[in-house]
Design a protein around this motif. Structure first.
Motif, PDB file in Angstrom:
ATOM      1  N   THR A  92       0.832  -1.207   0.000  1.00 21.20           N
ATOM      2  CA  THR A  92       0.000   0.000   0.000  1.00 21.20           C
ATOM      3  C   THR A  92       0.864   1.253   0.000  1.00 21.20           C
ATOM      4  O   THR A  92       0.596   2.216  -0.726  1.00 21.20           O
ATOM      5  N   VAL A  93       1.925   1.246   0.824  1.00 20.41           N
ATOM      6  CA  VAL A  93       2.816   2.397   0.896  1.00 20.41           C
ATOM      7  C   VAL A  93       3.587   2.563  -0.408  1.00 20.41           C
ATOM      8  O   VAL A  93       3.742   3.676  -0.918  1.00 20.41           O
ATOM      9  N   LYS A  94       4.050   1.462  -0.966  1.00 23.34           N
ATOM     10  CA  LYS A  94       4.818   1.527  -2.210  1.00 23.34           C
ATOM     11  C   LYS A  94       4.000   2.105  -3.347  1.00 23.34           C
ATOM     12  O   LYS A  94       4.537   2.758  -4.239  1.00 23.34           O
ATOM     13  N   ASP A  95       2.684   1.879  -3.317  1.00 19.99           N
ATOM     14  CA  ASP A  95       1.814   2.360  -4.387  1.00 19.99           C
ATOM     15  C   ASP A  95       1.267   3.754  -4.109  1.00 19.99           C
ATOM     16  O   ASP A  95       0.374   4.229  -4.823  1.00 19.99           O
ATOM     17  N   SER A  96       1.752   4.398  -3.055  1.00 23.07           N
ATOM     18  CA  SER A  96       1.253   5.721  -2.704  1.00 23.07           C
ATOM     19  C   SER A  96       2.407   6.715  -2.616  1.00 23.07           C
ATOM     20  O   SER A  96       3.567   6.370  -2.820  1.00 23.07           O
ATOM     21  N   CYS A  97       2.058   7.955  -2.264  1.00 27.15           N
ATOM     22  CA  CYS A  97       3.077   8.992  -2.095  1.00 27.15           C
ATOM     23  C   CYS A  97       3.544   9.074  -0.652  1.00 27.15           C
ATOM     24  O   CYS A  97       4.335   9.952  -0.304  1.00 27.15           O
ATOM     25  N   ALA A  98       3.072   8.167   0.199  1.00 32.35           N
ATOM     26  CA  ALA A  98       3.401   8.210   1.618  1.00 32.35           C
ATOM     27  C   ALA A  98       4.753   7.561   1.905  1.00 32.35           C
ATOM     28  O   ALA A  98       5.300   6.821   1.081  1.00 32.35           O
ATOM     29  N   THR A  99       5.271   7.865   3.072  1.00 32.07           N
ATOM     30  CA  THR A  99       6.476   7.197   3.567  1.00 32.07           C
ATOM     31  C   THR A  99       6.182   6.646   4.955  1.00 32.07           C
ATOM     32  O   THR A  99       5.355   7.199   5.687  1.00 32.07           O
ATOM     33  N   VAL A 100       6.822   5.564   5.307  1.00 33.60           N
ATOM     34  CA  VAL A 100       6.640   4.945   6.613  1.00 33.60           C
ATOM     35  C   VAL A 100       8.009   4.781   7.264  1.00 33.60           C
ATOM     36  O   VAL A 100       8.942   4.254   6.650  1.00 33.60           O
ATOM     37  N   THR A 101       8.102   5.247   8.494  1.00 31.59           N
ATOM     38  CA  THR A 101       9.323   5.066   9.271  1.00 31.59           C
ATOM     39  C   THR A 101       9.009   4.110  10.408  1.00 31.59           C
ATOM     40  O   THR A 101       8.059   4.326  11.169  1.00 31.59           O
ATOM     41  N   PHE A 102       9.748   3.031  10.515  1.00 33.08           N
ATOM     42  CA  PHE A 102       9.445   2.027  11.540  1.00 33.08           C
ATOM     43  C   PHE A 102      10.738   1.480  12.134  1.00 33.08           C
ATOM     44  O   PHE A 102      11.801   1.500  11.497  1.00 33.08           O
ATOM     45  N   PRO A 103      10.671   1.010  13.372  1.00 25.60           N
ATOM     46  CA  PRO A 103      11.876   0.464  14.023  1.00 25.60           C
ATOM     47  C   PRO A 103      12.195  -0.935  13.526  1.00 25.60           C
ATOM     48  O   PRO A 103      11.300  -1.677  13.103  1.00 25.60           O
ATOM     49  N   ILE A 104      13.451  -1.295  13.583  1.00 23.62           N
ATOM     50  CA  ILE A 104      13.878  -2.657  13.253  1.00 23.62           C
ATOM     51  C   ILE A 104      14.778  -3.174  14.372  1.00 23.62           C
ATOM     52  O   ILE A 104      15.437  -2.401  15.058  1.00 23.62           O
ATOM     53  N   LYS A 105      14.779  -4.477  14.533  1.00 23.49           N
ATOM     54  CA  LYS A 105      15.486  -5.096  15.653  1.00 23.49           C
ATOM     55  C   LYS A 105      16.961  -5.351  15.358  1.00 23.49           C
ATOM     56  O   LYS A 105      17.742  -5.631  16.267  1.00 23.49           O
ATOM     57  N   GLU A 106      17.333  -5.278  14.087  1.00 22.85           N
ATOM     58  CA  GLU A 106      18.713  -5.518  13.687  1.00 22.85           C
ATOM     59  C   GLU A 106      19.162  -4.409  12.749  1.00 22.85           C
ATOM     60  O   GLU A 106      18.318  -3.716  12.157  1.00 22.85           O
ATOM     61  N   PRO A 107      20.457  -4.199  12.587  1.00 25.58           N
ATOM     62  CA  PRO A 107      20.940  -3.187  11.645  1.00 25.58           C
ATOM     63  C   PRO A 107      20.422  -3.460  10.236  1.00 25.58           C
ATOM     64  O   PRO A 107      20.356  -4.616   9.799  1.00 25.58           O
ATOM     65  N   ARG A 130      14.147  13.779  14.020  1.00 24.95           N
ATOM     66  CA  ARG A 130      14.859  13.563  12.760  1.00 24.95           C
ATOM     67  C   ARG A 130      13.904  13.466  11.576  1.00 24.95           C
ATOM     68  O   ARG A 130      14.181  13.980  10.480  1.00 24.95           O
ATOM     69  N   THR A 131      12.764  12.818  11.775  1.00 31.37           N
ATOM     70  CA  THR A 131      11.803  12.612  10.692  1.00 31.37           C
ATOM     71  C   THR A 131      10.935  13.840  10.452  1.00 31.37           C
ATOM     72  O   THR A 131      10.653  14.207   9.309  1.00 31.37           O
ATOM     73  N   CYS A 132      10.491  14.488  11.525  1.00 35.28           N
ATOM     74  CA  CYS A 132       9.553  15.607  11.397  1.00 35.28           C
ATOM     75  C   CYS A 132      10.240  16.961  11.253  1.00 35.28           C
ATOM     76  O   CYS A 132       9.604  17.936  10.836  1.00 35.28           O
ATOM     77  N   SER A 133      11.496  17.034  11.634  1.00 35.00           N
ATOM     78  CA  SER A 133      12.294  18.260  11.459  1.00 35.00           C
ATOM     79  C   SER A 133      11.607  19.501  12.038  1.00 35.00           C
ATOM     80  O   SER A 133      11.529  20.553  11.392  1.00 35.00           O
ATOM     81  N   GLY A 134      11.079  19.367  13.256  1.00 41.45           N
ATOM     82  CA  GLY A 134      10.455  20.509  13.905  1.00 41.45           C
ATOM     83  C   GLY A 134       8.991  20.714  13.592  1.00 41.45           C
ATOM     84  O   GLY A 134       8.334  21.550  14.214  1.00 41.45           O
TER      85      GLY A 134
END
Length: 316
Positions: free
Chosen positions: A2-17, A51-55
């Protein structure tokens, strides 16, 4: 996808580098446990949000639901995360969003209070006839309650929509959300918390007694049960209005006579505020009426057949 087919971006945590993982490999290390990882989530958001919202302003929505005591626990987790973001990113830069329930105790306008009395006077004959016999059993109890008087002399009106079948955990979880909303708004946070209507969600109609009661609720005007798609669209629009309009009641600069009025300014309550009877006193009667309506033809044929049989025997 859904995100790939849209103009949105998603920031999410990951457990490994991150090392270029994609697809299933990325899913395995993505996300976190809202119940168990609260300290880690707060730490991650403290770094990720600036970092993501920049204020720019960030909106944190708390819409988690679980059955029983897990509902209280998951709301405590959401509350801790919301408060952490407010403290770390600044009240003026944070918007909090959640939904209030119509099955609670809350203030209403004088107009809604009068509407309750008007609807009670205009009730169908069968409801007026049943009410005196059922009220000793806490059924078909009038919705309009005596007014309250505030310390400054202001007259306040309220309704009691608490439904005991939902249990104390549900009531406490929703109360926690109200407390956070009031405290956060007093700190300068914009808070969107509007009453949503009774909605036929999967979690609600999975309870057969609730599903049956919902089928008969429309008999008690102006109560209506909404489909989830309608509730989602309306409550989403109200949330966008609240966080984008600096003149909305959600804004801390908007003056309210009492903080609890926050819930009703944009309430989409499905008739609960103006219904002639208390919501908690309708369930059993609504369920019975739904059954009678569903099996009316069967009952009529059975009774008619029995009467015809008795009449035939008596004629012999």
């Amino acid at each position: 996808s859904t995100v790939k087919d849209s103009c949105a971006t998603v920031t999410f945590p990951i457990k490994e580098p991150y090392k270029g993982q994609q697809g299933a490999d990325l899913y395995k290390i993505a996300g976190c446990n809202l119940m168990n990882d609260v300290p880690y989530i707060c730490t991650w958001l403290k770094e990720a949000v600036p970092r993501t919202c920049s204020g720019k302003a960030v909106t944190v929505g708390g819409y988690a639901y679980l059955d029983g005591e897990l509902h209280v626990r998951v709301n405590l987790a959401c509350d801790a995360i919301m408060n952490s973001v407010v403290q770390s990113y600044g009240a003026r830069n944070v918007r909090l969003a959640t939904l209030a329930t119509p099955t609670d105790v809350y203030l209403v306008t004088e107009e809604a209070h009068e509407a309750c009395n008007k609807n009670l006077r205009a009730a169908p004959l069968w409801q007026k006839a049943l009410a005196p016999f059922l009220q000793p059993f806490q059924l078909l109890v009038p919705n309009a309650l005596p007014p309250l008087s505030a310390e400054d002399g202001t007259t306040l009106y309220h309704v009691n929509g608490l439904v005991s079948n939902q249990g104390p955990n549900y009531a406490l979880a929703k109360r926690l959300q109200q407390w956070r909303a009031v405290i956060a708004r007093s700190q300068g946070v914009t808070v969107s918390m509007n009453i949503a209507p009774a909605t036929a969600t999967a979690s609600v109609v999975s309870n057969k007694s609730f599903a049956l009661a919902y089928q008969g609720m429309h008999l008690f005007k102006p109560t209506e049960i909404f489909y989830q798609e309608v509730s989602n669209a309306v409550m989403g629009a109200l949330m966008i209005h609240d966080i984008m309009n600096p003149m909305s009641p959600a804004a801390p600069g908007f003056k309210l006579k009492t903080p609890m009025l926050l819930l009703i300014c944009g309430a989409f309550h499905g008739g609960a505020m103006r219904c002639l009877f208390q919501t908690k006193s309708l369930g059993e009667v609504a369920a019975v009426m739904a059954l009678l309506n569903k099996y009316a033809l069967f009952i009529f044929v059975t009774v008619f057949g029995a009467c015809a049989g008795i009449a035939f025997r008596m004629s012999q």
